[in-house]
Design an enzyme around this catalytic site. Sequence first.
Site, PDB file in Angstrom:
ATOM      1  N   GLU A  31       0.864  -1.171   0.000  1.00  0.00           N
ATOM      2  CA  GLU A  31       0.000   0.000   0.000  1.00  0.00           C
ATOM      3  C   GLU A  31       0.906   1.227   0.000  1.00  0.00           C
ATOM      4  O   GLU A  31       1.801   1.333   0.845  1.00  0.00           O
ATOM      5  CB  GLU A  31      -0.870  -0.008   1.259  1.00  0.00           C
ATOM      6  CG  GLU A  31      -1.852   1.130   1.225  1.00  0.00           C
ATOM      7  CD  GLU A  31      -2.724   1.235   2.472  1.00  0.00           C
ATOM      8  OE1 GLU A  31      -2.658   0.343   3.335  1.00  0.00           O
ATOM      9  OE2 GLU A  31      -3.453   2.232   2.560  1.00  0.00           O
ATOM     10  N   ARG A 258       6.151 -13.058   8.880  1.00  0.00           N
ATOM     11  CA  ARG A 258       6.642 -11.683   8.801  1.00  0.00           C
ATOM     12  C   ARG A 258       8.021 -11.576   9.412  1.00  0.00           C
ATOM     13  O   ARG A 258       8.324 -12.293  10.371  1.00  0.00           O
ATOM     14  CB  ARG A 258       5.747 -10.872   9.720  1.00  0.00           C
ATOM     15  CG  ARG A 258       4.866  -9.897   9.171  1.00  0.00           C
ATOM     16  CD  ARG A 258       4.122  -9.207  10.294  1.00  0.00           C
ATOM     17  NE  ARG A 258       4.269  -7.792  10.077  1.00  0.00           N
ATOM     18  CZ  ARG A 258       3.650  -7.143   9.110  1.00  0.00           C
ATOM     19  NH1 ARG A 258       2.821  -7.771   8.298  1.00  0.00           N
ATOM     20  NH2 ARG A 258       3.831  -5.858   8.947  1.00  0.00           N
ATOM     21  N   LYS A 268       4.665   0.925   8.845  1.00  0.00           N
ATOM     22  CA  LYS A 268       4.723   2.238   8.209  1.00  0.00           C
ATOM     23  C   LYS A 268       4.037   3.295   9.053  1.00  0.00           C
ATOM     24  O   LYS A 268       4.469   4.444   9.105  1.00  0.00           O
ATOM     25  CB  LYS A 268       4.078   2.152   6.821  1.00  0.00           C
ATOM     26  CG  LYS A 268       4.980   1.473   5.799  1.00  0.00           C
ATOM     27  CD  LYS A 268       4.283   1.355   4.452  1.00  0.00           C
ATOM     28  CE  LYS A 268       3.468   0.097   4.400  1.00  0.00           C
ATOM     29  NZ  LYS A 268       2.541  -0.008   3.304  1.00  0.00           N
TER      30      LYS A 268
HETATM   31  P1  ATP Z   1       2.969  -1.931   7.424  1.00  0.00           P
HETATM   32  O1  ATP Z   1       2.308  -2.428   8.645  1.00  0.00           O
HETATM   33  O2  ATP Z   1       4.387  -1.597   7.620  1.00  0.00           O
HETATM   34  O3  ATP Z   1       2.213  -0.862   6.733  1.00  0.00           O
HETATM   35  P2  ATP Z   1       1.832  -3.773   5.668  1.00  0.00           P
HETATM   36  O4  ATP Z   1       1.803  -5.235   5.848  1.00  0.00           O
HETATM   37  O5  ATP Z   1       0.577  -3.008   5.849  1.00  0.00           O
HETATM   38  O6  ATP Z   1       3.007  -3.196   6.490  1.00  0.00           O
HETATM   39  P3  ATP Z   1       1.877  -3.478   2.849  1.00  0.00           P
HETATM   40  O7  ATP Z   1       2.358  -2.284   2.142  1.00  0.00           O
HETATM   41  O8  ATP Z   1       0.450  -3.765   2.812  1.00  0.00           O
HETATM   42  O9  ATP Z   1       2.437  -3.364   4.297  1.00  0.00           O
HETATM   43  O10 ATP Z   1       2.705  -4.770   2.462  1.00  0.00           O
HETATM   44  C1  ATP Z   1       3.208  -5.113   1.206  1.00  0.00           C
HETATM   45  C2  ATP Z   1       3.707  -6.523   1.296  1.00  0.00           C
HETATM   46  O11 ATP Z   1       4.812  -6.560   2.185  1.00  0.00           O
HETATM   47  C3  ATP Z   1       2.650  -7.455   1.850  1.00  0.00           C
HETATM   48  O12 ATP Z   1       2.605  -8.625   1.085  1.00  0.00           O
HETATM   49  C4  ATP Z   1       3.123  -7.724   3.244  1.00  0.00           C
HETATM   50  O13 ATP Z   1       2.735  -8.992   3.645  1.00  0.00           O
HETATM   51  C5  ATP Z   1       4.626  -7.574   3.127  1.00  0.00           C
HETATM   52  N1  ATP Z   1       5.214  -7.188   4.406  1.00  0.00           N
HETATM   53  C6  ATP Z   1       4.942  -6.105   5.154  1.00  0.00           C
HETATM   54  N2  ATP Z   1       5.640  -6.128   6.298  1.00  0.00           N
HETATM   55  C7  ATP Z   1       6.395  -7.252   6.281  1.00  0.00           C
HETATM   56  C8  ATP Z   1       7.331  -7.855   7.171  1.00  0.00           C
HETATM   57  N3  ATP Z   1       7.642  -7.289   8.320  1.00  0.00           N
HETATM   58  N4  ATP Z   1       7.904  -9.022   6.808  1.00  0.00           N
HETATM   59  C9  ATP Z   1       7.619  -9.588   5.633  1.00  0.00           C
HETATM   60  N5  ATP Z   1       6.748  -9.085   4.756  1.00  0.00           N
HETATM   61  C10 ATP Z   1       6.125  -7.930   5.062  1.00  0.00           C
HETATM   62 MG    MG Z   2      -0.905  -1.978   5.611  1.00  0.00          MG
END
Ligand code: ATP
Ligand code: MG
Length: 749
Positions: A31, A258, A268
């Site tokens: 996102e 994760r 983020k």
């Molecule tokens: P955040 O909480 O930092 O916003 P998110 O999971 O909402 O992280 P997205 O931008 O939706 O972030 O994630 C893009 C991709 O990155 C998704 O497939 C998510 O599963 C992966 N991802 C995010 N954080 C991690 C992590 N700590 N380890 C592995 N993969 C991750």
């Molecule tokens: Mg997110």
Amino acid sequence: MSESKDFLRMIVEEDLKSGKYKEVVTRFPPEPNGFPHIGHAKSIVINFGIANDYNGHCNLRMDDTNPTKEDTKYVEALKDAVEWLGFQWGDDVHFTSDYFSKIYDYAVELIKMDKAYVDSASEDETRENRGTVKQAGKRSKYAQRSVEENLDLFERMKNGEFKDGEHVLRAKIDMSAANMKMRDPLLYRIRNVHHFRADNKWSIYPMYDFAHCLSDYIEGVSHSICTLEFENNRDVYNWVLDTLGLTTSRPYQHEFARLGINYTVMSKRKLLELVQGGQVSGWDDPRMPTIAGYRRRGYTPESILNFCDQIGIAKANSMVDVAQLEFCIRDDLNTKVPRVLAVLDPLKVTIVNYEGNEEIDAPYYPHDVPKEGDRKIPFSKEIYIERDDFMENPPKGYFRLTPDQPVKLRHAYIITCKEIIKDTSGNIIEIKAEYIPNSLSGSDTSGIKVKSAIQWVSIAEAKKVEVRVYDRIFKDEAPEGIEDINPDSLKVIKNAFIEPAVITQKPDERFQFERQGYFYFDPIDSTDEHPVFNKIVGLKDSWSKKEKPAKSEAKPQTKKVQVDGEVIAMSEKQQTLFDKYTSIGLNTEVSNTLARDEQLSSFYEETLSELNSPIALANIVTNEVARELKQMQVDELKFSAKQIAELIKMVDDGTISNKIAKQVFEEMVISGENAAQIVENEGLVQISDPSVISPIIDEIIAKNPDNVAKFKAGNTKLLGFFVGQVLKTTGGKANPVVVNELVAKKLGE
Ligand code: ATP
Ligand code: MG
């Protein structure tokens, strides 16, 4: 071969073998609501890595369904990160918003099938009706609406006739499902806001559960890989595609753990708080765990890729030690970057018996023979040394300059202290010294024994620079956010001095400042007049030492004196070992690590008594064996020094490759079996016979006509692809040197 594969690759291989998919298509779907962090790097490496490994492709898709938080600057940051890590996403970046019309049409289809309805219940009512884990929910009374009424309302929702929250579209699934996500999940909600790409066209936006599976389907994704927290969403994912009949070569979701790292926040939202709160200078502040932050600090893409490789892919969440990431960058830079002299806290030394100027030849890579390169260091009467490298009243075990103890100036001469000049308050402001003319490095006939060599710069030629030294941004091992911030995470040194050769280098370059650590030109704040260096990482893990005082108390090392954060003087015994190790060809870091760790050095000595292969043995001892010794004592190890020597012997004589040796080591750790036995049982002997390797190469060439054509058209980078495929096919057993030669020859034909 498959044992060493992660479970995702095993699934992918199975699916290719059974013919479920012709091509592997993955996607990385962030996102765009913040800069990507190191957790995203893991996801990038998995998604793009798998696509590359199986000759498929990976889409970069912005999951832009939540317009209030998204922005094009984040889109750019995401693209930068993927590119910097070395991956390519094909022609275009994809956006979920590109599919809004299609997704809307699918929603209409569900309504027509009576599988979705417009719900107008209040939020409170909806919450109450959902039930609990133990108790079934109750379907909203609005679920009775006719298809016509639903179609009409849904269209008017789209056209902006209602306020936010007045209606939602829900799937009609099962209000008593054990999986709460299946209790008539939300598909669409009203948001009368501007979207950074779709403008004001839409007043409704699809929810993740609806948009994601459909976007995957529309893009022809085969393996939709996400993190574990989406496990329960998988049922909805499958329901949507199955109900809409989108079943031919449809995507399936697979979850992995994760990445979490101690002393780091990985969200983020929380990182945005630091940016907005001014705790950091921006998303790319070198203390931030964002890819932009690591990049600006001086981390290399290779170090991050290696880190992702090392942590592997698992199905259970776990916490990784941040020291492991720091290890990866240190490991990457150790042999790669030039070593130079810099003084961060200058103390003037006047060499009273020296007149004139000379330039001293000094290698950039003093201990790594294969790498060439040197520069001239100006030497003169007035120099700076590090304030800490002189002590008037030294404690026992202090090996640098004192009133009675000479010291070596790195690459140059030995000096002795003649007089200490102090200001009126008694602070030392200058040292008058004498140099020993016949003590120049490389032609030292003075016969004087010194206990250490220190860095220095000639005052007239040295450049003044700013140095920024970073500490961990959070003081807490499991930080929540702003409240756990380390107030001292940035130290700015305005008056550091470096030798002139450093400043004439290209900007995107990293250096080892000898005895200080690794440094990188800050790409944003540096100017020619005012160079700024970021400290990437120290020369060794100073943290683990600080954190484990109990251990060093238990085994007191006689002459250990903590003089500053990084440099601890060696005991005589350690110094002797250190000298021995550098003289048999080990580089300073490795020698330092071994000499200072009694367990490691005695283990190493034992391996050496079995096999004369000092460098290879030192490598495995300081990396693999040291890793094991972090968790247990020597007598608890399943393997012995002798067994390690036997393993390395098999590498030295070409029986197995380095890569296989690591695999064998991992088995020795668990089983304690002999390397030779493991190699024999599992058929891991390296294949060097061209008549065995040739047909494999032929097959791979035959299977990849496109890449052959590209190679012949000039894309020589593809050589690596072919070599990689051969190594993969042989489970890493083919001798890479032979493969390289043969592939190059065959492709050149
Ligand atoms: P955040 O909480 O930092 O916003 P998110 O999971 O909402 O992280 P997205 O931008 O939706 O972030 O994630 C893009 C991709 O990155 C998704 O497939 C998510 O599963 C992966 N991802 C995010 N954080 C991690 C992590 N700590 N380890 C592995 N993969 C991750
Ligand atoms: Mg997110």
